[in-house]
Design a protein around this motif. Sequence first.
Motif, PDB file in Angstrom:
ATOM      1  N   THR A 177      95.278  74.954  76.131  1.00 41.95           N
ATOM      2  CA  THR A 177      94.031  74.981  75.367  1.00 41.95           C
ATOM      3  C   THR A 177      93.292  76.301  75.531  1.00 41.95           C
ATOM      4  O   THR A 177      92.172  76.442  75.077  1.00 41.95           O
ATOM      5  CB  THR A 177      93.106  73.838  75.829  1.00 41.95           C
ATOM      6  OG1 THR A 177      92.874  73.972  77.229  1.00 41.95           O
ATOM      7  CG2 THR A 177      93.736  72.474  75.549  1.00 41.95           C
ATOM      8  N   THR A 178      93.916  77.268  76.174  1.00 37.82           N
ATOM      9  CA  THR A 178      93.282  78.561  76.423  1.00 37.82           C
ATOM     10  C   THR A 178      94.255  79.691  76.087  1.00 37.82           C
ATOM     11  O   THR A 178      95.462  79.497  76.161  1.00 37.82           O
ATOM     12  CB  THR A 178      92.814  78.690  77.890  1.00 37.82           C
ATOM     13  OG1 THR A 178      92.252  79.988  78.083  1.00 37.82           O
ATOM     14  CG2 THR A 178      93.955  78.477  78.868  1.00 37.82           C
ATOM     15  N   ASN A 197     101.014  79.809  81.108  1.00 34.04           N
ATOM     16  CA  ASN A 197      99.860  79.001  81.501  1.00 34.04           C
ATOM     17  C   ASN A 197     100.158  77.554  81.144  1.00 34.04           C
ATOM     18  O   ASN A 197     100.549  77.268  80.024  1.00 34.04           O
ATOM     19  CB  ASN A 197      98.592  79.472  80.792  1.00 34.04           C
ATOM     20  CG  ASN A 197      97.329  78.880  81.392  1.00 34.04           C
ATOM     21  OD1 ASN A 197      97.348  77.803  81.983  1.00 34.04           O
ATOM     22  ND2 ASN A 197      96.233  79.579  81.250  1.00 34.04           N
ATOM     23  N   GLU A 228      97.937  75.254  80.921  1.00 27.78           N
ATOM     24  CA  GLU A 228      96.833  74.788  80.084  1.00 27.78           C
ATOM     25  C   GLU A 228      97.021  75.357  78.683  1.00 27.78           C
ATOM     26  O   GLU A 228      96.810  76.542  78.468  1.00 27.78           O
ATOM     27  CB  GLU A 228      95.483  75.232  80.658  1.00 27.78           C
ATOM     28  CG  GLU A 228      95.192  74.719  82.045  1.00 27.78           C
ATOM     29  CD  GLU A 228      95.085  73.203  82.104  1.00 27.78           C
ATOM     30  OE1 GLU A 228      94.606  72.594  81.131  1.00 27.78           O
ATOM     31  OE2 GLU A 228      95.492  72.632  83.123  1.00 27.78           O
TER      32      GLU A 228
END
Length: 132
Positions: free
Chosen positions: A34-35, A30, A32
């Motif tokens: 932050t997840t 991923n 991102e």
Amino acid sequence: AGLKTLGAALLLVNLCLLPSANSIICWQTNKENTTDTALTYNEETPGAILPRTCSTGLKNCFAIMYNVKRNRMFRMGCTNEAVMAMNTTKLGRSNMMKLVCTGDYCNQSWAQTPSFMALAISLALTVYTGLI
């Protein structure tokens, strides 16, 4: 002086190792970072694979790979599932392989995890010898 030095040394060593016991770092599919949501990628056109410091409660890393027609799909990330060796399951005409491992980047780092008993003993020695 020897007991005082030993207590201080044990406390210092355990405190240096303590942050590594709080969270695990896994490769995650991923972009991102932050997840904890891992995305499924096609091996022909993969997306970003980044190191992820897992959220609290997610103590292991996982990797899943399977085929769809002639495309190899994979997903990696953090999980709270129990550790398991590579497991192959029949999935249609293909197989799905899954691995759940422990340790940063699935390296065995359990030997670096501080013993809470050693931490308690070193703290008690430090208090007893008057360093705190």
